[in-house]
Design an enzyme around this catalytic site. Structure first.
Site: not given
Ligand code: ADP
Length: 851
Positions: A742, A785
């Site tokens: 990511s 996140k």
């Protein structure tokens, strides 16, 4: 050399002075030689001499202080023993010295000292073992009687010893073979005597005197031995008695106390048997137990197995074979309990209620095991506890973190010393019912080792098809676990063994937003801490801004555990103040203090940091409630631990903020890049996994292939970015291993910033996997996140377009604070990451102006 034969020693003898012991004729002694004179004797006489005569020396017991031996020769004892030096052993460690083995030959007396140095030599006269000694001696009769008496005692003594020892048997033979005159000396050196006594025997030149003196010594030794044997025997008897207790149970004999002991023991076993028969254990278990109790009855109590078997039977009796609590499940009440105990976590609560509703309707537990997965301190354990509460069941937590031995789950076989049941059976014994809620904490931290795989053992426990007959190795009979409600918790699913994961329904428990944390603190944590510390809301007031201050400046976590700890620290500090106040205040006035609502003690903004400690010195108690503001916070918790650093770190090109997911929750991550002259090498630092490294290579490849489009050049102006250039990428917080795809978009943005010389916007964070063609692929952990970015005060978040659906999970007020950019390709990412976009034209102008 036959002991009885006459010998003749030289008339001049070198003298060896011994401190340690007294050598008697007929015995052998090992003596250490380290004084200068004795050393000289050994060196120049014993080691250099060649004849047998040169090995004969006079051994004189040194009766004076050994330390004065060095200089002047001390006054010598008049009588000594001529000896044969049989062996000399030299050593250099710890200092040079010899060990001498000498055998005594006969007595002598010093007539005259001839020489003192380097070692003494004397003219001597032999005193026994002479030709005339054995023949014409006076008072034969008297001596005969004495020697006979001595001989009898000697035989008695030796026969008290263990004749199976060869040395003792040899001694017994020697008593008969040796001439009687030699016996006093030999026996004196064998039995326990002091040096002083030996010296007296040495001085007893007359044989009659010697016999008379040694007989009491012999008698003393015999008496001592008798006493010793008596105590030993009584101890053995004790042992025997213990062993005998059981087989003789039915024979009425022995003392009263023995009888009582037997009875008591017998009673215990009978009680145990009764308990076994009346317990509700399964048929199979009953059979095993009855067999074991039969064995126990026949077993002597001193056998280690006795205790083992007894423990086993006691456990079997204690286990809740058929004992259970009654479920009182009512969904509406369950909803209220869950809501009362926990703020937020709507998704989790909803799923738990569904689960409970199905249970209410179906009344059986066959279904997936719930597994709560989320960062620490988000309330996983506490929800488990609430579930037990709503069901009215007992709750037991089994910590599995670090368990690497399958016998931890399944127990040890009883053949092992110290064997015990596994944690499941132990837990059942603790709770005392067969339908508790078992929280298997941290299933993701099970480890494998040589002692087997605990996860495999857990599979059997959790499988509803198998666990009605779970067999613990220790019990060795099946126990029905089908009524136990298992709930598991984990920080991540990544490390849960797949077979185990397959049996569980994973419910993600994400971290909390700041607002949620404030609510949790005020609704749950603060009241709990106040109660723990014996405080009331009238004594302490923590405003919401202070809580926010603790959350942002003193903690950085997804859950609320550190927050809880900090609140605990504040309560402790306040408790001290309150207690001190109570102490100073006259007790009857206490009620008034509690009611003084309007007279708050404000530790105001401009108060000195010592304000809280100052209050302690006042003669009056602090006014209530004590208000905790930022100064008080600093006082109690110290200077803030975290500061907003985002904008500071983004003040030069080559830095971008990524969003990372860790088992502890979401985190923001600064990716830094720099370039230098070199040969096109890429260096990566910061504990990266393989996938992360691949992302970095992908990012560079994509940028190189698009360099012309974006007008990116290296330092020398070439579009080949790696031409004569090395790149270094760093992911700070180097101690933490980072992996996963990511970070792809972040690396591209960071490098684009480096090669374009433009700054990335300081309030943008991003996450997304990239492909070689510049597509942005979806990634996991979006909620965590986003919350991390929100915590860090960032405003814009770039996400893969296909993650749009994940945004629904995010609380509305968080979404309001943030702008989301959903990107399908890297062009969009770059456009969003730089002020004014990163389009070809725009960047060209910008780029030129920078150069
Ligand atoms: P975990 O098991 O996830 O590591 P815990 O269940 O031990 O976390 O929770 C830590 C503390 O935080 C507990 O005291 C718990 O009561 C409290 N807590 C966590 N989340 C909430 C919540 N949503 N509402 C109330 N208290 C909470």
């Amino acid at each position: 050399m036959a002991a009885g034969s006459a010998i003749q020693i030289p008339t001049r003898l070198p003298l060896l002075l011994t401190h340690e012991s007294v050598l008697l004729p007929g015995s052998t002694m090992r003596t250490s030689v380290d004084s200068p004179r004795n050393m000289q004797l050994v060196r120049s006489r014993l080691l250099k001499g060649t004849s047998l005569r040169s090995t004969i020396i006079g051994v004189i017991p040194n009766t004076s202080d050994p330390t004065s031996d060095c200089d002047d020769l001390p006054n010598l004892h008049r009588i000594g023993t001529a000896a044969l030096a049989v062996q000399v052993v030299g050593s250099n460690w710890p200092k040079p010295h010899y060990t001498l083995l000498v055998t005594g030959l006969c007595r002598f007396q010093i007539l005259q000292l001839l020489k003192e140095r380097p070692y003494p030599i004397a003219e001597v006269q032999q005193l026994d073992r002479l030709e005339q000694f054995t023949n014409g001696h006076k008072s034969e009769e008297e001596l005969g009687e004495l020697s006979e008496q001595f001989y009898k005692y000697a035989v008695q003594l030796v026969e008290m010893l263990d004749m199976s020892v060869p040395a003792v048997a040899k001694l017994r033979r020697l008593l008969d073979n040796l001439p009687r005159e030699a016996l006093p000396d030999i026996l004196t050196s064998i039995i326990r005597t002091t040096n002083q006594e030996k010296l007296q025997i040495l001085d007893a030149v007359r044989l009659e005197e010697r016999f008379k003196m040694t007989i009491p010594l012999l008698v003393r030794q015999i008496e001592g031995l008798k006493l010793l044997q008596k105590t030993r025997k009584s101890k053995q008897d004790d042992d025997k008695r213990v062993v005998a207790i059981r087989p003789n149970r039915r024979i009425a004999h022995g003392s009263i106390t023995e009888d009582e002991e037997e009875e008591e023991d017998h009673d215990d076993v009978v009680m145990l048997e009764k308990k076994i028969r009346t317990s509700s254990m399964s048929e199979q278990a009953l059979k095993v137990c009855l067999k074991e109790i039969k064995r126990l009855k026949k077993m002597p109590q001193s056998m280690p197995e006795y205790a083992l078997t007894r423990n086993y039977l006691e456990l079997m009796v204690e286990l809740p074979w058929n004992k259970s609590t009654k479920d009182r499940l009512e969904i509406r009440a369950a909803r209220i309990v869950l809501d009362n105990d926990h703020y937020a976590m709507e998704k989790l609560k909803k799923r738990v209620l569904e689960y409970l509703a199905v249970r209410q309707l179906k009344n059986n537990l066959k279904g997936p095991i719930l597994c709560f997965v989320g960062p620490p301190g988000v309330g996983k354990t506490s929800v488990g506890r609430s579930i037990a509460k709503t069901l009215g069941r007992e709750f037991h937590r089994i910590a599995l973190g670090g368990v690497c031995d399958q016998s931890d789950i399944r127990g040890h076989r009883r053949t092992y010393v110290g064997s015990m049941p596994g944690r499941i059976i132990n837990g059942l014994k603790t709770v005392g019912v067969n339908n508790p809620v078992f929280l298997l904490d941290e299933v993701d931290k099970l480890a494998k080792s040589l002692q087997g795989d605990p996860a495999a053992a857990l599979l059997e426990v959790l499988d509803p098809e198998q666990n009605h007959s779970f067999t613990d190795h220790y019990l060795n009979v099946a126990f029905d676990l089908s009524q136990v409600l298992f709930i598991a918790t984990a920080n991540t699913t990544a490390t849960i063994p797949p077979a185990l994961l397959d049996r569980m329904e994973v419910i993600q428990v994400p971290g909390y937003t700041q607002e949620e944390k404030i609510e949790i603190a005020h609704r749950h944590l603060i009241p709990k801490q106040l109660e723990l510390h014996g405080l009331t809301p009238q004594q302490i007031q923590i405003p919401q801004v202070t809580t926010l201050g603790i959350i942002t400046r003193y903690t950085r976590e997804a859950g609320v555990r550190a927050l809880d700890r900090k609140l605990g620290a504040i309560c402790r500090a306040v408790a001290v103040k309150v207690a001190e106040g109570q102490h100073k205040e006259a007790k009857p006035d206490r009620a008034e203090v509690g009611e003084g609502e309007d007279c708050k003690e404000h530790i105001t903004e401009d108060a000195k940091p010592e304000s809280i400690s100052d209050t302690a010195d006042l003669s009056l108690p602090p006014e209530m409630p004590i208000l905790i503001d930022f100064h008080a916070l600093k006082d109690i918790l110290g200077p803030p631990m975290y500061d907003m650093e985002v904008s500071e770190r983004l003040n030069q090109p080559g830095v971008a903020i990524g969003l990372a997911w860790t088992p502890l929750g979401g985190e923001i991550m600064f990716v830094e890049a720099s370039r230098m002259d070199g040969e096109g090498q890429l260096t990566l630092t910061g504990q990266l996994g393989d996938v992360m490294k691949e992302s970095a290579h992908l990012a560079i490849s994509w940028l190189r292939s698009n360099a012309k489009r974006y007008q990116l050049t290296n330092a020398s102006g070439s579009f080949d970015l790696l031409d004569n250039t090395d790149i270094h990428l760093h992911f700070p917080a180097g101690a933490v291993t980072k992996d996963g795809p990511s970070a792809g978009v972040t690396i591209v943005t960071c490098l684009a910033s480096l090669f374009s010389g433009r700054l990335v916007c300081s309030d943008v964070a991003m996450t997304g996997e990239i492909t070689l063609r510049g597509l942005v692929l979806p990634v996991g952990g979006i909620k965590d996140k986003v919350l991390a970015a929100h915590r860090a005060g960032l405003k814009r978040i770039i996400l893969p377009q296909r993650n749009e659906k994940d945004l629904e999970e995010i609380a509305a007020h968080v979404r309001q604070d943030l702008t989301f950019v959903l990107a399908a390709g890297l062009d969009e990412v770059l456009n969003a990451a730089f002020d004014g976009g990163f389009a070809v034209k725009a960047s060209l102008e910008h780029f030129n102006s920078k150069l």
